[in-house]
Design a protein around this motif. Structure first.
Motif, PDB file in Angstrom:
ATOM      1  N   ALA A   1      -1.287  21.327  42.956  1.00  0.00           N
ATOM      2  CA  ALA A   1      -2.535  21.535  44.138  1.00  0.00           C
ATOM      3  C   ALA A   1      -3.397  20.066  42.503  1.00  0.00           C
ATOM      4  O   ALA A   1      -4.599  19.723  42.868  1.00  0.00           O
ATOM      5  N   GLY A   2      -3.102  20.558  41.196  1.00  0.00           N
ATOM      6  CA  GLY A   2      -3.362  19.682  40.487  1.00  0.00           C
ATOM      7  C   GLY A   2      -2.397  17.923  40.508  1.00  0.00           C
ATOM      8  O   GLY A   2      -3.947  17.357  40.516  1.00  0.00           O
ATOM      9  N   LEU A   3      -1.674  17.953  40.908  1.00  0.00           N
ATOM     10  CA  LEU A   3      -1.124  16.310  41.002  1.00  0.00           C
ATOM     11  C   LEU A   3      -1.723  15.342  43.060  1.00  0.00           C
ATOM     12  O   LEU A   3      -2.028  14.732  42.184  1.00  0.00           O
ATOM     13  N   ALA A   4      -1.846  16.514  43.594  1.00  0.00           N
ATOM     14  CA  ALA A   4      -2.484  16.192  44.889  1.00  0.00           C
ATOM     15  C   ALA A   4      -2.941  15.014  44.768  1.00  0.00           C
ATOM     16  O   ALA A   4      -3.195  14.075  45.307  1.00  0.00           O
ATOM     17  N   PRO A   5      -4.550  15.473  44.178  1.00  0.00           N
ATOM     18  CA  PRO A   5      -6.030  14.706  44.798  1.00  0.00           C
ATOM     19  C   PRO A   5      -5.455  13.239  44.157  1.00  0.00           C
ATOM     20  O   PRO A   5      -5.993  12.306  44.251  1.00  0.00           O
ATOM     21  N   ARG A   6      -5.333  13.857  42.464  1.00  0.00           N
ATOM     22  CA  ARG A   6      -5.026  12.284  41.680  1.00  0.00           C
ATOM     23  C   ARG A   6      -3.940  11.727  42.340  1.00  0.00           C
ATOM     24  O   ARG A   6      -4.411  10.379  42.545  1.00  0.00           O
ATOM     25  N   SER A   7      -3.119  12.200  43.276  1.00  0.00           N
ATOM     26  CA  SER A   7      -1.873  11.138  44.427  1.00  0.00           C
ATOM     27  C   SER A   7      -2.105  10.666  45.034  1.00  0.00           C
ATOM     28  O   SER A   7      -1.980   9.591  46.250  1.00  0.00           O
ATOM     29  N   GLY A   8      -3.472  11.192  45.280  1.00  0.00           N
ATOM     30  CA  GLY A   8      -3.989  10.215  46.739  1.00  0.00           C
ATOM     31  C   GLY A   8      -3.377  11.271  48.264  1.00  0.00           C
ATOM     32  O   GLY A   8      -3.769  10.869  49.170  1.00  0.00           O
TER      33      GLY A   8
END
Length: 321
Positions: free
Chosen positions: A155-162
Motif C-alpha cells: 500500500a505504501g510502495l504501489a502509488p510511488r511506483s505508479g
C-alpha cells in the motif's frame, strides 16, 4: 565443427561477440541484428576451443520456445551438452531437487493458474471480482512478488511506483495479496513467482547447496537481459556467487515486461556494476529496409532509451507512411 569454421559468415560485430570468451560481457543487440546467431556461435566457439566445458554452462532466456531454439542451434553447431532453460525452468529444477534437503519436505505443488486461489482470497475479504478483475489483481500480485514487494509494504510502495488496479485502492489490493498468500500456504501450493523465490531461498539458506550449484554452473549466458526483474537478478547473483563469467544480451529499446517488474537498468548499468566488462554493439540490421531503419532511429533518438543506432543492410523499399 572447427573453431575457425564457426567464425565464418559472421559480421565483424558478431565475430567480436563470438570471440569474447572471458566474462563479463555485455551485448547491446538492436532489432534484426542476429543476436541469437552471435551468442550461439560464442557458446559453440568457446566449447570448440576448450574455453567452455559444455556441461558447466547455463544459457538462460525467457520463453520455452526460445530455450528450445537455443538448444537446437547449439546442437547444430556441435555444442552438445549446454543447458538452455528459462529462468523458471532452471529455478524449478533446483528448488524441487534441493528443497527436501534444506527444509525436510517436498516442494509444494505448482498451481497452473492463480485465478482460483485468488478468487478465494477476494471472497475472504468480502469483495466481488469479475474474471477481468481477477486477471488484473493477478498481474499486480505478480509485479509485487518479482519486485520483492511484500503485502505489508504494497500500500505504501504501489502509488510511488505508479501502480494501480482499477476499482481497488492500494490498501484493498494489499489485503487481497495477503489473503492470496495465506490461501496458498493453507493449500500447500506455490505459483510461478514463488518458484524463483524458492530457488533463491535454498541457495541463500544453505551454503552447501549454493556451492553445489556453483560447481555445476561455471559460466552463464542470459538472453533478453532488458526484461530481467529484481528477483531474477537476485537469483542470477546467487548462481554467480561473486564470479563474473557471464555474458548478457539485450536491447533497452525492446523492454516489453516493465509492467511485470522488468528493469532495463540491469542491462544499461551492467558495465558500471562489472568493472572491466567488454561491451559490444550489434548494429547491422538484416531484417528491415533502410527507410524503416531511418524512421526507427529517428524515433528512438527522441526517447530516453539507451538504444543502438541501427545500420540497414537490406535493399531499399517504400517510404513509411
Amino acid at each position: 565443427m572447427s573453431a575457425e569454421l564457426l567464425l565464418e559468415g559472421l559480421d565483424p560485430e558478431q565475430r567480436e561477440v563470438a570471440t569474447a570468451l572471458d566474462g563479463p560481457v555485455r551485448v547491446l543487440a538492436g532489432a534484426g541484428t542476429g543476436k541469437t546467431r552471435a551468442i550461439t556461435h560464442r557458446i559453440a566457439y568457446g566449447v570448440s576451443t576448450g574455453a567452455f566445458a559444455p556441461t558447466e554452462g547455463l544459457a538462460v532466456t525467457f520463453t520455452t520456445r526460445a530455450a528450445g531454439e537455443l538448444r537446437a542451434r547449439l546442437a547444430r553447431l556441435g555444442a552438445v551438452g549446454v543447458q538452455a532453460r528459462t529462468f523458471h525452468s532452471a529455478a524449478l529444477r533446483q528448488a524441487r531437487y534441493f528443497w527436501p534437503q534444506v527444509y525436510g519436505s517436498q516442494l509444494p505443488s505448482l498451481v497452473a493458474s492463480k485465478l482460483g486461489l485468488l478468487g478465494e482470497a477476494v471472497g475472504r475479504n468480502r469483495l466481488k471480482a469479475s474474471q477481468a478483475d481477477l486477471r488484473d489483481l493477478a498481474g499486480e500480485i505478480e509485479w509485487a512478488k518479482v519486485s520483492n514487494v511484500r503485502p505489508d509494504d504494497y500500500a505504501g510502495l504501489a502509488p510511488r511506483s505508479g501502480r494501480a488496479v482499477e476499482g481497488y485502492d492500494p490498501s484493498t489490493v494489499a489485503a487481497v495479496y495477503a489473503a492470496y498468500e495465506e490461501v496458498k500456504r493453507t493449500r500447500q501450493r506455490i505459483d510461478m513467482e514463488d518458484v524463483l523465490l524458492c530457488a533463491a531461498a535454498v541457495l541463500s539458506d544453505d551454503e552447501r547447496v549454493a556451492a553445489t550449484v556453483r560447481r555445476q554452473y561455471q559460466w552463464f549466458v542470459v538472453d533478453e537481459f532488458q526484461d530481467v526483474s529484481p528477483i531474477q537478478s537476485a537469483l542470477l547473483d546467487l548462481w554467480l556467487g561473486g564470479r563474473d563469467e557471464i555474458c548478457v544480451v539485450g536491447d533497452p529499446a525492446q523492454t516489453i515486461y516493465s509492467f511485470a517488474g522488468a528493469q532495463a537498468s540491469y542491462l544499461t548499468d551492467f558495465t558500471g556494476r562489472f568493472a572491466g566488462a567488454t561491451s559490444v554493439e550489434l548494429v547491422r540490421n538484416y531484417r528491415s529496409t533502410p527507410q524503416v531503419i531511418e524512421a526507427a532511429n529517428t524515433l528512438l533518438k527522441g526517447s530516453t532509451t539507451a538504444s543502438v543506432q541501427l545500420r540497414a543492410q537490406g535493399d531499399a523499399g517504400p517510404a513509411p507512411s
